[in-house]
Design an enzyme around this catalytic site. Sequence first.
Site, PDB file in Angstrom:
ATOM      1  N   SER A  40      29.675 -28.374 -11.613  1.00  0.00           N
ATOM      2  CA  SER A  40      30.608 -27.496 -10.904  1.00  0.00           C
ATOM      3  C   SER A  40      30.457 -26.022 -11.276  1.00  0.00           C
ATOM      4  CB  SER A  40      32.048 -27.936 -11.151  1.00  0.00           C
ATOM      5  OG  SER A  40      32.439 -27.660 -12.475  1.00  0.00           O
ATOM      6  N   LYS A  83      35.991 -24.029 -15.825  1.00  0.00           N
ATOM      7  CA  LYS A  83      35.918 -23.327 -14.539  1.00  0.00           C
ATOM      8  C   LYS A  83      36.099 -21.830 -14.790  1.00  0.00           C
ATOM      9  CE  LYS A  83      36.378 -27.257 -12.102  1.00  0.00           C
ATOM     10  NZ  LYS A  83      35.174 -27.952 -11.765  1.00  0.00           N
TER      11      LYS A  83
END
Length: 174
Positions: A40, A83
Amino acid sequence: MENKLKNELMEWIKSIAIALVIALAIRAYIIEPMIVPTGSMIPTINIGDRILVNKYIYRIKPLQRGDIVVFKYPDDPSQTFVKRLIGLGGDVIEIKEGVLFVNGKEYKENYLNEPMVGNFGPYKVPEGYFFMMGDNRNNSKDSRFWVNKFVPKKYIVGKAVFRIWPLDRIGRIK
């Protein structure tokens, strides 16, 4: 002779115990290694990269937009995610035709491999919470798709600061 051996053994045990306590304290409160299991954050962080997480930094410095943050996943706090922080408390986040807007202004990002697809939001980030997105936007399970879209401050583990593996990519994470 037997007493001397016993004393030396006790010294070794004490030294090892002290080193273990110091190592555990450093890992619990200052810096912790992690392995990144997903893609990700590609291209910034790849699958299998080993990173160091600074767990102390946010005690002395506020989180900033653009930081790469390690946190507990709001929909299942037993999982840890990494993230990029996109939205701070009070921010309005929106994606229109693949372009990210923060508080109504286009937010330029030089770390993405490809343009985003889709429209999302607008989302207003509550005070004390954060909106997170992966750098691999079209293949990232992030705030846009979670039931609980925002990460509370208490779920923040730390900041990803340094890659220690693979050897050809060692260095500061930006």
